[in-house]
Design a protein around this motif. Structure first.
Motif, PDB file in Angstrom:
ATOM      1  N   MET A  31       7.115  11.432   0.807  1.00 61.63           N
ATOM      2  CA  MET A  31       6.186  10.270   1.665  1.00 61.63           C
ATOM      3  C   MET A  31       5.108  10.794   2.062  1.00 61.63           C
ATOM      4  N   ASN A  32       5.268  12.116   2.655  1.00 59.23           N
ATOM      5  CA  ASN A  32       3.763  12.643   3.082  1.00 59.23           C
ATOM      6  C   ASN A  32       3.061  13.135   2.055  1.00 59.23           C
ATOM      7  N   ALA A  61      11.892   1.021   4.573  1.00 59.65           N
ATOM      8  CA  ALA A  61      10.986   0.007   4.815  1.00 59.65           C
ATOM      9  C   ALA A  61       9.688   0.203   4.831  1.00 59.65           C
ATOM     10  N   GLU A  62       9.228   1.589   5.261  1.00 58.18           N
ATOM     11  CA  GLU A  62       7.909   2.097   5.124  1.00 58.18           C
ATOM     12  C   GLU A  62       7.510   2.442   3.694  1.00 58.18           C
ATOM     13  N   VAL A  63       8.379   2.991   2.736  1.00 55.37           N
ATOM     14  CA  VAL A  63       8.010   2.999   1.250  1.00 55.37           C
ATOM     15  C   VAL A  63       7.598   1.697   0.703  1.00 55.37           C
ATOM     16  N   ARG A  66       4.681   0.108   1.788  1.00 56.74           N
ATOM     17  CA  ARG A  66       3.406   1.056   1.207  1.00 56.74           C
ATOM     18  C   ARG A  66       2.983   0.625  -0.143  1.00 56.74           C
ATOM     19  N   ILE A  67       4.173   0.167  -0.815  1.00 56.38           N
ATOM     20  CA  ILE A  67       4.120  -0.096  -2.392  1.00 56.38           C
ATOM     21  C   ILE A  67       3.913  -1.588  -2.446  1.00 56.38           C
ATOM     22  N   GLY A  68       3.806  -2.400  -1.464  1.00 60.35           N
ATOM     23  CA  GLY A  68       3.696  -3.653  -1.495  1.00 60.35           C
ATOM     24  C   GLY A  68       4.767  -4.541  -1.726  1.00 60.35           C
ATOM     25  N   ARG A  69       5.862  -3.987  -1.610  1.00 58.45           N
ATOM     26  CA  ARG A  69       7.336  -4.806  -1.806  1.00 58.45           C
ATOM     27  C   ARG A  69       7.829  -5.378  -0.468  1.00 58.45           C
TER      28      ARG A  69
END
Length: 95
Positions: A31-32, A61-63, A66-69
């Protein structure tokens, strides 16, 4: 003097890494480095094995965000919270 930063309890951040599953550390590194396509399957696998791991839920949830899901971003956290809440406070209350 050491280069490793410590928190109020005197533990270094490096020493605290031992409390997390290696898969979560690998996902955090991905992620970083913005390798979200690598982090997502790691987190999915981890959550299948430990669906109540709060750190993994937040990371997933963060991932997903960030990818729009956005549906995926809110779903695991809310579902897990709701299940835990209902288990603790059944509705309707027993009389």
């Amino acid at each position: 003097m050491s280069n490793v930063t410590t928190n109020n309890s005197g533990q270094s951040w490096l020493a605290r890494l031992g409390q997390y599953h290696p898969r979560l550390i690998e996902a955090a590194v991905a992620m970083n480095e913005n390798r979200l396509h690598d982090a997502e399957p790691l987190l999915r696998t981890h959550l299948k094995q430990d669906p109540f791991d709060v750190a993994a839920i937040r990371m997933f949830a963060e991932v997903a965000g960030r990818i729009g899901r956005y549906k995926d971003a809110e779903s695991p956290a809310l579902d897990t919270w709701f299940d835990a809440f209902i288990a603790r406070y059944p509705w309707p209350p027993a009389e």
